[in-house]
Design a protein around this motif. Structure first.
Motif: not given
Length: 353
Positions: A175-177, A209, A254, A256, A349, A351-353
């Motif tokens: 679940n990491k960028p 990342l 999965q 980024s 998204a 970077k998960g932001s």
């Protein structure tokens, strides 16, 4: 006028290779399925391509083994000898595909027009599909669907992966960028430099990342991965040679962002809806680039091909390739960093932001 005003009973498609082109063809096939869900579709593709696409829902995939010689052709012909198709979609300008088409029973045989046909393909077809104004391979494939009578040509993809493969990918990404770097293409001259990839791995790490390397088991790919890891300060995870095509697809789904030269994983990422930073020098990215991320391609093709031929890109034949094995070295690290920055800006998204 479209060829069919009502759904045909059965269609046969020949597109044997390569991975990226077959992924493009998936969008065309699934456009047909959306409008004509009851039509039987048989797709003859290569053995490797079938490893990725053999379980497409509602498609009868038949794997063709080109290494089997005559036996490979006879096996396909025996398997399909009792079926008369409403149309054959001959979507590969290669002699082996044309020979294979001889054993397929279909009165209507669609192929490329003069602009895109090659290897004598026009001798094996009786309907020439008009090339679209767009250069891209995918749009050329969609023209087949349009000729049949398909109305919605919006590219959409569904390429399934198993829960086992998804779980394996989850273990790697956690679940990491993630920036997924696929450094090697099937032809070495399409590859960028290991120095460049290492610099981008570190640059991505500076932006939060994690970096994973992926690719096949060849000696070249293993060597590239080792060099990238040795040159990088960010300790990327190398999965080079450790994935099959389904696992790679699950990994891409999965991730980024994908960074790669002109190779299949760029199109697999497009199918998965993942932003792609493609690196191009030898082929026009408007023809072979990641379909949904062409504005983000880092390309030296246009300037180099004009210098080599003395003509602007718009005056060149559709397939014109740059003949310079060192061309990819003309792509600078700063250019790729700029492309990376643009993707981050337009796809927050990542970077998960």
């Amino acid at each position: 006028m479209p060829l069919f005003s009502s759904p045909p009973k059965a269609l046969c498609l020949i597109r044997l290779s390569a991975i990226g082109d077959c992924v493009h063809a998936v969008a065309m096939v699934q456009a047909i399925q959306r409008q004509w869900p009851q039509t039987r579709i048989v797709w003859i593709m290569g053995k490797m391509e079938a490893q990725l696409l053999g379980d497409l829902p509602g498609i009868d995939v038949i794997a063709f083994d080109k290494k089997a010689g005559l036996k490979g052709y006879l096996q396909i012909w025996r398997q399909l000898r009792s079926i008369r198709f409403d149309a054959l979609l001959h979507m590969q300008s290669a002699l082996r595909a044309s020979v294979l088409s001889l054993g397929i029973k279909a009165k209507i045989r669609l192929g490329f027009d003069k602009q895109r046909a090659g290897d004598g393909q026009s001798l094996f077809t009786n309907i020439k599909v008009t090339s679209p104004t767009s250069l891209h391979v995918l749009d050329g494939f969609m023209a087949f669907a349009q000729t049949l009578g398909i109305q919605d040509l919006t590219p959409r993809w569904y390429i399934p992966t198993s829960t086992t493969d998804d779980a394996w990918a989850q273990e790697q990404i956690q679940n990491k960028p993630t920036l997924l770097i696929c450094p090697a293409a099937s032809k070495a001259f399409k590859n960028w430099t290991t120095t460049g990839y290492a610099a981008l791995a570190d640059y991505a790490a500076e932006h939060g990342l994690q970096v994973i390397l992926c690719g096949g088991p060849s000696e070249l790919e293993r060597t590239m991965a080792e060099e990238i890891c040795n040159l990088s300060q960010s300790n990327p995870l190398s999965l080079i040679g450790k994935t099959n095509l389904k696992q790679l697809m699950a990994l891409i789904k999965q991730s980024s962002m994908v960074l790669a030269p002109d190779t299949g994983p760029t199109h697999m990422a497009t199918a998965a809806g993942i932003p792609v930073l493609g690196l191009y020098a030898h082929h026009n990215p408007q023809r072979t680039g990641p379909y949904l991320c062409r504005p983000y391609v880092v390309s030296v093709y246009e300037s180099l091909i004009t210098a080599q031929t003395g003509k602007p890109v718009g005056e060149l034949a559709w397939r014109t390739r740059l003949k310079d094995d060192s061309a990819m070295q003309q792509i600078t690290i700063e250019q790729v960093k700029a492309g990376f920055d643009k993707l981050l800006q337009d796809f927050p998204a990542i970077k998960g932001s």
